[in-house]
Design a protein around this motif. Structure first.
Motif, PDB file in Angstrom:
ATOM      1  N   TRP A  47       0.853  -1.192   0.000  1.00  0.00           N
ATOM      2  CA  TRP A  47       0.000   0.000   0.000  1.00  0.00           C
ATOM      3  C   TRP A  47       0.884   1.235   0.000  1.00  0.00           C
ATOM      4  CZ3 TRP A  47      -5.294   0.558  -0.130  1.00  0.00           C
ATOM      5  CH2 TRP A  47      -6.056  -0.613   0.044  1.00  0.00           C
ATOM      6  N   SER A  48       0.422   2.282  -0.678  1.00  0.00           N
ATOM      7  CA  SER A  48       1.068   3.585  -0.612  1.00  0.00           C
ATOM      8  C   SER A  48      -0.002   4.645  -0.407  1.00  0.00           C
ATOM      9  CB  SER A  48       1.847   3.895  -1.896  1.00  0.00           C
ATOM     10  OG  SER A  48       2.935   3.018  -2.061  1.00  0.00           O
ATOM     11  N   LEU A  49       0.249   5.531   0.547  1.00  0.00           N
ATOM     12  CA  LEU A  49      -0.649   6.649   0.814  1.00  0.00           C
ATOM     13  C   LEU A  49       0.149   7.934   0.716  1.00  0.00           C
ATOM     14  CD1 LEU A  49      -2.585   5.276   3.937  1.00  0.00           C
ATOM     15  CD2 LEU A  49      -3.296   5.162   1.541  1.00  0.00           C
ATOM     16  N   GLY A  50      -0.501   8.992   0.271  1.00  0.00           N
ATOM     17  CA  GLY A  50       0.219  10.241   0.153  1.00  0.00           C
ATOM     18  C   GLY A  50      -0.669  11.405  -0.201  1.00  0.00           C
ATOM     19  N   ALA A  51      -0.025  12.545  -0.384  1.00  0.00           N
ATOM     20  CA  ALA A  51      -0.712  13.776  -0.759  1.00  0.00           C
ATOM     21  C   ALA A  51      -0.045  14.336  -2.004  1.00  0.00           C
ATOM     22  CB  ALA A  51      -0.646  14.791   0.378  1.00  0.00           C
ATOM     23  N   SER A  52      -0.835  14.973  -2.863  1.00  0.00           N
ATOM     24  CA  SER A  52      -0.285  15.498  -4.103  1.00  0.00           C
ATOM     25  C   SER A  52      -1.102  16.686  -4.583  1.00  0.00           C
ATOM     26  CB  SER A  52      -0.275  14.410  -5.183  1.00  0.00           C
ATOM     27  OG  SER A  52      -1.601  14.059  -5.564  1.00  0.00           O
ATOM     28  N   ALA A  53      -0.562  17.368  -5.581  1.00  0.00           N
ATOM     29  CA  ALA A  53      -1.247  18.485  -6.221  1.00  0.00           C
ATOM     30  C   ALA A  53      -1.168  18.298  -7.727  1.00  0.00           C
ATOM     31  CB  ALA A  53      -0.627  19.816  -5.818  1.00  0.00           C
ATOM     32  N   LEU A  54      -2.261  18.586  -8.405  1.00  0.00           N
ATOM     33  CA  LEU A  54      -2.360  18.424  -9.847  1.00  0.00           C
ATOM     34  C   LEU A  54      -2.642  19.784 -10.475  1.00  0.00           C
ATOM     35  CD1 LEU A  54      -2.564  16.151 -12.109  1.00  0.00           C
ATOM     36  CD2 LEU A  54      -5.027  16.374 -11.832  1.00  0.00           C
ATOM     37  N   VAL A  55      -1.818  20.163 -11.456  1.00  0.00           N
ATOM     38  CA  VAL A  55      -1.988  21.430 -12.159  1.00  0.00           C
ATOM     39  C   VAL A  55      -2.316  21.124 -13.609  1.00  0.00           C
ATOM     40  CG1 VAL A  55      -0.944  23.640 -12.774  1.00  0.00           C
ATOM     41  CG2 VAL A  55      -0.290  22.496 -10.634  1.00  0.00           C
ATOM     42  N   GLY A  56      -3.357  21.763 -14.133  1.00  0.00           N
ATOM     43  CA  GLY A  56      -3.756  21.482 -15.494  1.00  0.00           C
ATOM     44  C   GLY A  56      -3.998  22.739 -16.302  1.00  0.00           C
ATOM     45  N   THR A  57      -3.537  22.722 -17.550  1.00  0.00           N
ATOM     46  CA  THR A  57      -3.845  23.785 -18.491  1.00  0.00           C
ATOM     47  C   THR A  57      -5.164  23.451 -19.170  1.00  0.00           C
ATOM     48  OG1 THR A  57      -1.502  24.193 -18.915  1.00  0.00           O
ATOM     49  CG2 THR A  57      -3.063  25.036 -20.532  1.00  0.00           C
ATOM     50  N   ASN A  58      -6.156  24.301 -19.021  1.00  0.00           N
ATOM     51  CA  ASN A  58      -7.475  24.020 -19.580  1.00  0.00           C
ATOM     52  C   ASN A  58      -7.600  24.640 -20.963  1.00  0.00           C
ATOM     53  OD1 ASN A  58     -10.387  23.860 -20.000  1.00  0.00           O
ATOM     54  ND2 ASN A  58     -10.471  23.369 -17.821  1.00  0.00           N
TER      55      ASN A  58
END
Length: 246
Positions: free
Chosen positions: A24-35
């Motif tokens: 198992w892996s748990l974590g936090a992240s941020a996603l940046v997207g060009t719309n």
């Protein structure tokens, strides 16, 4: 941001990370997207990371699947992922776009296959909308080459994404009624092929802690960028975070 790609990006990149079965892996992240939608701003999305890799079953954030074939060189699975790609008229700064109908996210299901050798990895996937929102289908084919440098692991790649005419028409088409309300030209695209470049990198902080960064630059096909809803010729996804494996 073409968020139908995000499910593939998350699942494909995490699955290709070489996790051991039963971890198992748990974590936090941020996603940046060009719309690419007209009048939309670039947004940052917080994304919790929940990753499990088993002998037969896996779960990778937005993706879940079951292996039909898994050995040292091959992985074939049936899988499903949620595509949060949507269009909300009120989120656009363009008054014409505010007159259009909403497009919703959906659940996609299909097959994925990876073939791993010393010369690199071939990855292919195919999925269709199972909630009858777009009635569309998407496919993806890519080549990646992994290499390590100390605690760093890198995996650059090139690929192409196919979208069916129903998929494109739902997310980028403009109906006659919408055209009359908005003054945007009526538009009904066909299917399309969009090439992309991708890179994933991870850094092993400790045996349990890992930092990662992943990105994809997509050159939009003419069937998409010619839509009056779209004002860009490209889109991109950038994802970064930390995980703890146990």
């Amino acid at each position: 941001m073409k968020l139908s790609v995000v499910g593939l990006l998350m699942g494909g990149m995490l699955a290709a990370g070489g996790a051991q079965a039963g971890t198992w892996s748990l974590g936090a992240s941020a996603l940046v997207g060009t719309n690419m939608y007209r009048g939309y701003d670039t947004k940052v999305y917080p994304v919790p990371v929940i990753d499990y890799e088993g002998d037969s079953f896996y779960f990778h954030t937005l993706n879940v699947g079951y292996y039909l074939w898994k050995d040292a060189h091959n992985k074939l699975s049936i899988d499903a992922f949620y595509s949060p790609f949507e269009f909300k008229p009120g989120d656009s700064d363009d008054w014409r776009m505010k007159q259009l109908d909403k497009r919703r996210g959906t659940l996609m299901a299909g097959f994925s296959y990876s073939h791993m050798q010393d010369w690199g990895t071939l990855r292919a996937s195919f999925a269709g909308d199972v909630l009858d929102n777009s009635d569309g289908m998407i496919g993806d084919l890519s080549y990646l080459y992994p290499f390590d440098f100390g605690n760093w692991s890198f995996k650059p790649g090139v690929g192409v994404t196919w979208s069916s005419d129903n998929q494109n028409d739902y997310y980028y088409g403009v109906s006659g009624h919408e055209s009359a309300r908005s003054t945007l030209d009526r538009y009904s695209p066909g299917d399309s092929w969009s090439p992309y470049l991708e890179l994933s990198a991870s850094y092993e902080i400790t045996k349990q802690w890992n930092a990662f960064v992943m990105g994809r630059y997509i050159r939009l096909a003419s069937e998409i960028k010619d839509s009056p809803m779209v004002d860009k010729s490209y889109t991109g996804v950038f994802w970064t975070g930390v995980t703890y494996t146990f």
